[in-house]
Every structure is written in C-alpha cells, then in structure tokens.
Design a protein around this motif. Structure first.
Motif, PDB file in Angstrom:
ATOM      1  N   UNK A 123      -5.849   9.201   0.347  1.00 31.40           N
ATOM      2  CA  UNK A 123      -6.992   8.339  -0.006  1.00 31.40           C
ATOM      3  C   UNK A 123      -7.427   7.462   1.174  1.00 31.40           C
ATOM      4  N   UNK A 124      -8.737   7.392   1.398  1.00 36.25           N
ATOM      5  CA  UNK A 124      -9.236   6.509   2.470  1.00 36.25           C
ATOM      6  C   UNK A 124      -9.658   5.198   1.814  1.00 36.25           C
TER       7      UNK A 124
ATOM      8  N   UNK B 201       0.852  -1.198   0.000  1.00 36.21           N
ATOM      9  CA  UNK B 201       0.000   0.000   0.000  1.00 36.21           C
ATOM     10  C   UNK B 201       0.884   1.243   0.000  1.00 36.21           C
ATOM     11  N   UNK B 202       0.679   2.116  -0.983  1.00 37.57           N
ATOM     12  CA  UNK B 202       1.593   3.244  -1.200  1.00 37.57           C
ATOM     13  C   UNK B 202       1.104   4.573  -0.622  1.00 37.57           C
ATOM     14  N   UNK B 203      -0.139   4.632  -0.144  1.00 35.10           N
ATOM     15  CA  UNK B 203      -0.757   5.935   0.147  1.00 35.10           C
ATOM     16  C   UNK B 203      -0.809   6.301   1.626  1.00 35.10           C
ATOM     17  N   UNK B 204       0.035   5.676   2.456  1.00 30.99           N
ATOM     18  CA  UNK B 204       0.083   6.035   3.878  1.00 30.99           C
ATOM     19  C   UNK B 204       0.479   7.498   4.054  1.00 30.99           C
ATOM     20  N   UNK B 205      -0.033   8.137   5.112  1.00 28.41           N
ATOM     21  CA  UNK B 205       0.468   9.467   5.473  1.00 28.41           C
ATOM     22  C   UNK B 205       1.715   9.275   6.346  1.00 28.41           C
TER      23      UNK B 205
ATOM     24  N   UNK C 265     -15.215  11.483  10.132  1.00 25.60           N
ATOM     25  CA  UNK C 265     -13.917  11.927   9.601  1.00 25.60           C
ATOM     26  C   UNK C 265     -13.994  13.403   9.197  1.00 25.60           C
ATOM     27  N   UNK C 266     -15.174  13.853   8.736  1.00 27.09           N
ATOM     28  CA  UNK C 266     -15.364  15.264   8.356  1.00 27.09           C
ATOM     29  C   UNK C 266     -15.198  16.159   9.580  1.00 27.09           C
ATOM     30  N   UNK C 267     -15.724  15.726  10.733  1.00 24.17           N
ATOM     31  CA  UNK C 267     -15.547  16.498  11.972  1.00 24.17           C
ATOM     32  C   UNK C 267     -14.070  16.596  12.337  1.00 24.17           C
ATOM     33  N   UNK C 268     -13.342  15.501  12.125  1.00 24.43           N
ATOM     34  CA  UNK C 268     -11.904  15.508  12.432  1.00 24.43           C
ATOM     35  C   UNK C 268     -11.192  16.504  11.509  1.00 24.43           C
ATOM     36  N   UNK C 269     -11.584  16.518  10.219  1.00 25.66           N
ATOM     37  CA  UNK C 269     -10.971  17.441   9.247  1.00 25.66           C
ATOM     38  C   UNK C 269     -11.216  18.895   9.643  1.00 25.66           C
ATOM     39  N   UNK C 270     -12.466  19.211  10.018  1.00 28.66           N
ATOM     40  CA  UNK C 270     -12.841  20.616  10.216  1.00 28.66           C
ATOM     41  C   UNK C 270     -12.804  21.096  11.663  1.00 28.66           C
ATOM     42  N   UNK C 271     -12.711  20.170  12.627  1.00 31.94           N
ATOM     43  CA  UNK C 271     -12.746  20.587  14.036  1.00 31.94           C
ATOM     44  C   UNK C 271     -11.437  20.258  14.751  1.00 31.94           C
TER      45      UNK C 271
ATOM     46  N   UNK D 203     -13.738  10.028   2.129  1.00 27.43           N
ATOM     47  CA  UNK D 203     -12.571  10.840   1.811  1.00 27.43           C
ATOM     48  C   UNK D 203     -12.120  10.489   0.401  1.00 27.43           C
ATOM     49  N   UNK D 204     -10.973  11.021  -0.038  1.00 32.01           N
ATOM     50  CA  UNK D 204     -10.483  10.722  -1.383  1.00 32.01           C
ATOM     51  C   UNK D 204     -10.464   9.219  -1.639  1.00 32.01           C
ATOM     52  N   UNK D 205     -10.962   8.807  -2.806  1.00 34.19           N
ATOM     53  CA  UNK D 205     -11.016   7.382  -3.135  1.00 34.19           C
ATOM     54  C   UNK D 205     -12.292   6.723  -2.646  1.00 34.19           C
TER      55      UNK D 205
END
Length: 562
Positions: free
Chosen positions: A234-235, A190-194, A272-278, A476-478
C-alpha cells in the motif's frame, strides 16, 4: 466488468473540507474516500516530508539490532548481508550493504540461487558464511520462518539479524533481533513496509545513533521507492513518504545503477507506474534468468562504464525473459483451450520444459485472460513446482491448504503462492484444487470488478482538476488513480479501431453539448459497435495527458464501455 461505485461521503463533510481547503466538492470527495478529513491530513498527503517518518526505535528489536551491528564493527567482524532474489530482496541488500560500506569495509553480499537454493535463508548460504569467516548475517526480505536455519547458524557461531515484512508463524527464529512490523508483539505504528522499507528503518536507526541527520540517508530512497513499487505494498502512511521522496531521488539524482537503466528511456520524469513496468522488471530479470547477484552488482556500482555494462547485460536478460514469457503464455493458453477448461473455476497447466523463472508471470497473464485462480507448473529437479495467482477477493493460500494432502510444501499469501509436489500427485491435486475452489468461491468474483470514485460530467474535466489529481500521486494500492464514470456520452462519429488487429478504440467524446475530448480504450476494440451511429453509452475512465506533435492535451483512458 462489474462496475462498483464507492460510497459517497456525507455532504456536510464534503462542504466542510471544501471550505477548509478551498477546493471544489469533487476533490473533497476524492480526499475523503482516501481517509483525508482535515487540513493537516491533506497537508501531510500532498506534501510528504522525511520528518513525517516514525522513530525507527519504535520497532521491536531495533535497539538490539543496532547494538549488535555496532559491536561487530568495533570488533572488526565480517558481516554478510543476505537477501531474496527478487526486486525487494536485491534492493534491500544493495541498500544496507552500500550504507555499511560507507564507513566499514568488512561487508559482503549474498543472494541465494533461485534454482539451486530456492527462496529464503539456505543452508548453503550459512555454509558459505562459515567457510569465509562471517560471524553476523543480516537477512533482508526473508528469514521470518527460518527457525531451523538460524539454529544451524548458531551452532556454527554465526549470529542472525532478520529484517522481514512477511507474516510470522507461531514461533520466531532465535536471532539476535527480529525486525518485522507484522510481529504480533511489535507496536510499530505502520505495518505495511516492504522488506527494503524495513532495511531503511535499520539504516535510519544506525544513522541517527551515530548522530547523522535524516537528509544524509535520502540518497538511499531510490532503492526503497523501487521496492515499494515492485512489491505492490500500500502507498499509504510511511510508504507514501518513502515512495514520494524516493521518486524525487530517482528523477533528480539516482544512483549510478538506476541511472544506467533509466537513461535508455525517453521519459523525462518517471512515475511509480514507470518504476513498476520499466525499472523493476529489469532488476527482477537477473534473478529470474541468471542470478540475483547481478542486480545487486548493478545497484551498488558507482563506476558509470561498469554500470552501463551491467545494465546492458540485464537488458538482455529482460529481453530473454519477455520472449520466454510470451512463448510460454501462448503455449499455456493453447493447453487450456485444447483441454476445454475455460468453463472450469480454475486454470491449472503444466509442461516440464517451462522456465521456472517466468511461471509466476505466466500465471498472472492467464489470470488476466480467464480471471480464475491459476496455477502454472513446471519440472524442478525430481518434483513439480508451481506459481499460483488468484483473483481479487479469493484467498488462494487457503485453497491450497485444502489440498495440502497432495503437496510437499507450499507458502505465500492471499493472492500469490508457490508450491511443490510429486509428479504422481499432479492429477489428484488438480482435481482437488478445482473442487475446493468451486465449493468456496463466490461466482461473482470470477468477473473483474472496477471501483469507481465518482460519477461526473465531461465538462468537469479541466486542466485545473487534472493538476490537482496529479498531486495525489504516487498512486498504488490504498491510493489508486481516481476512476470516474460518465453516462450518456457520444462519439462524434470518428471513433475507430486502432493498433494491431484494431484491438484498441480511439474516440472523440461529447456529452450534453460539452467540448469534445479525446479518448483511448486499450483492448476494447470489440466494443466498436456500441459507439457507432452517435448512439449514447456509459464509460468508466481515468484522466491522463496525451502528448502528440508537441501538443499536450487531456484525454480519457477508458477502462470499460456499456
């Protein structure tokens, strides 16, 4: 907006998957569009488990990294955990340092100063390690291009382990181990780890090497889920497992620092949206406004009172960041209008007093408004620094390469980049950037595109459908929230503009005698004339729950009307 319907999967495949999963054709279509074609893939998608994670030793350099850390612990060496000042970097540092500190106390953390040191591994950081007797630096979310810095550390007798996820250059630093799934010679599946994801693979390897179970490191996944959300990776695949399990930790047993942020909110369950924005902007605010170490201190704190104190300080940094962001965005929009630059292919603005910590956010805001490749400049020492943001489908990094004669340095990726130049070159660069973009961009990319999963009828929207769609999360993306189109809908006659300056639309919709359903269209107030007098119109929307006076109903979140 440009409306683009995603390709509809072959009907035979839809029927087969529907029969296999005992779901209706619409759900099968949504799954097939996400690459899920059979029962086992659907099971992995809907029920992610820690056991689905890959063996960390499949990552090139992992064995060397684990051996070097175990050797350092055996010899009682001082270990410095070093990371970038954004969310991915600070969560990575908190993750690895707090894991190591559970069994070894000679561990410290280091976050470079955004203004004094800049991004990535710094000479100042290496000198700090040297002055304080550290013989091993573990760099997270940075370091993949730090060739000279790692060589400098080596001269001082300091070893490096690099855990990064950015694309490497032609040459790798001479570190003891370089963990980066994007290395060409790394066969990790898997190549898309953060960056924090790579850090988690390292603690997974250390934990399993000492005989620990995967469940023992589950509590660290609140940090990983936060980084995945903030870094907009990507999630899919392994990230989906990490985000899914990490959200469960955030909602049931988060670390003290994250609980201190979250408990100021009224929400019972965070998405996950709350985590992104809050959550993420608050962690980010420390590095933008003061210093990223404040975020690490919060995320590693176990004392509730101290964590609450750190969280309230970070809340203030975030409020200051929001005020600056608002103020600078307004000034930048005025600059674009006064210079009559709305008709250009690019937006490039500059003010020497703008705060360097928020120019990236401002660039994103301007891109949302004018939908052009955008650069926001400010003064940084004796040079100008800028953050670049792009529109979907256009490679701003490549465009900057076409302007490199005027730049001191630049770096980044397709949709976001940073750069510095001499003030005397600003106008030359600005002209060249406009020229490069105007000659290379497809004009249709200057209109936002909305991807539609399926065209449906309003009567198909049921609580059962929504319950299934909710299980597609985390989004999320993907794996974006499903977006639908409905044609020939009508407002029942009570549609109106709401909010400040009536800039939002509130509607009640019907279609061919269907039951009425509520709808909200944010920033669509100007489309009020399209929905008046019970005329028919088409909508693009997602489905959500609306809670009002203790009642929970489905409503449509409208993205566009025509």
């Amino acid at each position: 907006m440009r409306w683009t319907l995603k390709p509809i999967p072959e009907q035979n495949n839809v029927k087969r998957l529907s029969a296999e999963l005992k779901v209706d054709a619409l759900v099968s279509q949504l799954l097939l569009q996400r690459g899920i074609a059979n029962y086992n893939e659907a099971k992995d998608f809907f029920r992610p488990e820690l056991n689905d994670l890959h063996d960390p030793f499949l990552m090139k350099g992992m064995l060397e990294a684990v051996n070097r850390i175990e050797d350092a612990i055996a010899k009682q060496e001082n270990i410095l955990v070093y990371g970038d000042y954004d969310v991915d970097g600070t969560t990575s540092v908190a993750l690895l340092a707090s894991f190591l500190l559970t069994s070894y106390d000679k561990v410290a953390t280091y976050i470079p100063d955004r203004y004094a040191e800049g991004y990535g591994v710094s000479l100042q950081g290496i000198d700090f390690a040297d002055d304080n007797g550290f013989t091993l630096i573990i760099a997270l979310d940075c370091g993949i291009k730090a060739i000279e810095k790692v060589a400098y550390a080596k001269e001082k007798g300091i070893d490096f382990i690099i855990c990064d996820h950015h694309r490497p250059g032609k040459e790798l630093p001479e570190a003891v181990a370089v963990l980066d799934p994007k290395r060409e010679d790394c066969t990790y599946p898997y190549k898309e780890l953060c960056g924090c994801g790579v850090g988690f693979k390292l603690i997974q390897a250390l934990n399993s090497n000492s005989g620990g179970s995967i469940e023992e490191i589950l509590p660290f996944l609140d940090l990983v889920a936060t980084a995945i959300a903030a870094d907009i990776v990507p999630i899919t695949g392994e990230n989906r497992v990490l985000a899914f399990c990490g959200l469960q930790v955030i909602n049931t047993a988060p670390r003290t620092g994250i609980r201190a942020i979250v408990q100021q909110l009224k929400k019972k369950v965070l998405t996950i949206t709350d985590v992104v924005f809050i959550v993420a902007p608050r962690i980010n605010a420390a590095g933008r406004m003061v210093h990223g170490q404040h975020a690490v201190n919060l995320l590693m704190e176990s004392d509730v009172e101290k964590a609450m104190q750190f969280a309230s300080e970070i809340e203030k940094y975030n409020a200051d960041r929001r005020d600056l962001d608002k103020e600078i965005t307004a000034a930048a929009l005025t600059q674009i209008q006064e210079n009559k630059e709305e008709e250009k292919f690019t937006s490039v603005v500059f003010d020497e007093d703008w705060h360097k910590g928020v120019i990236g956010i401002v660039a994103s805001r301007l891109t949302e408004t004018y939908y052009r490749p955008t650069l926001v400049f400010t003064k940084s020492g004796d040079k100008l620094a800028a953050s670049a943001r792009s529109v979907k489908g256009f490679d701003v990094y490549e465009a900057l390469q076409g302007c490199s004669d005027y730049l001191e340095q630049f770096g980044g990726h397709k949709y976001a980049a940073g750069l510095t130049l001499l003030e005397s070159q600003y106008q030359n660069f600005k002209d060249q950037f406009e020229k490069v973009v105007s000659q290379t961009i497809d004009p249709k990319l200057l209109t936002p595109e909305i991807h539609i999963d399926a065209q449906i009828e309003l009567h198909q929207i049921t609580p059962k459908l929504f319950r299934i769609i909710k299980q597609f999360a985390p989004f999320g993306p993907g794996n974006m929230t499903p977006v639908f189109m409905a044609q020939g809908v009508q407002d029942t006659g009570y549609g109106k503009g709401v909010g400040e300056d009536e800039k939002h639309l509130k509607l009640t919709l019907v279609q061919n005698g269907s039951k009425p359903i509520g709808a909200i269209g944010f920033n669509l107030g100007e489309k009020l004339s399209l929905i008046k007098s019970k005329q028919q119109f088409d909508i693009v929307f997602s489905i959500e729950e609306n809670e009002w006076n203790g009642q929970v109903n489905l409503q449509l979140k409208i993205k566009d009307i025509r």
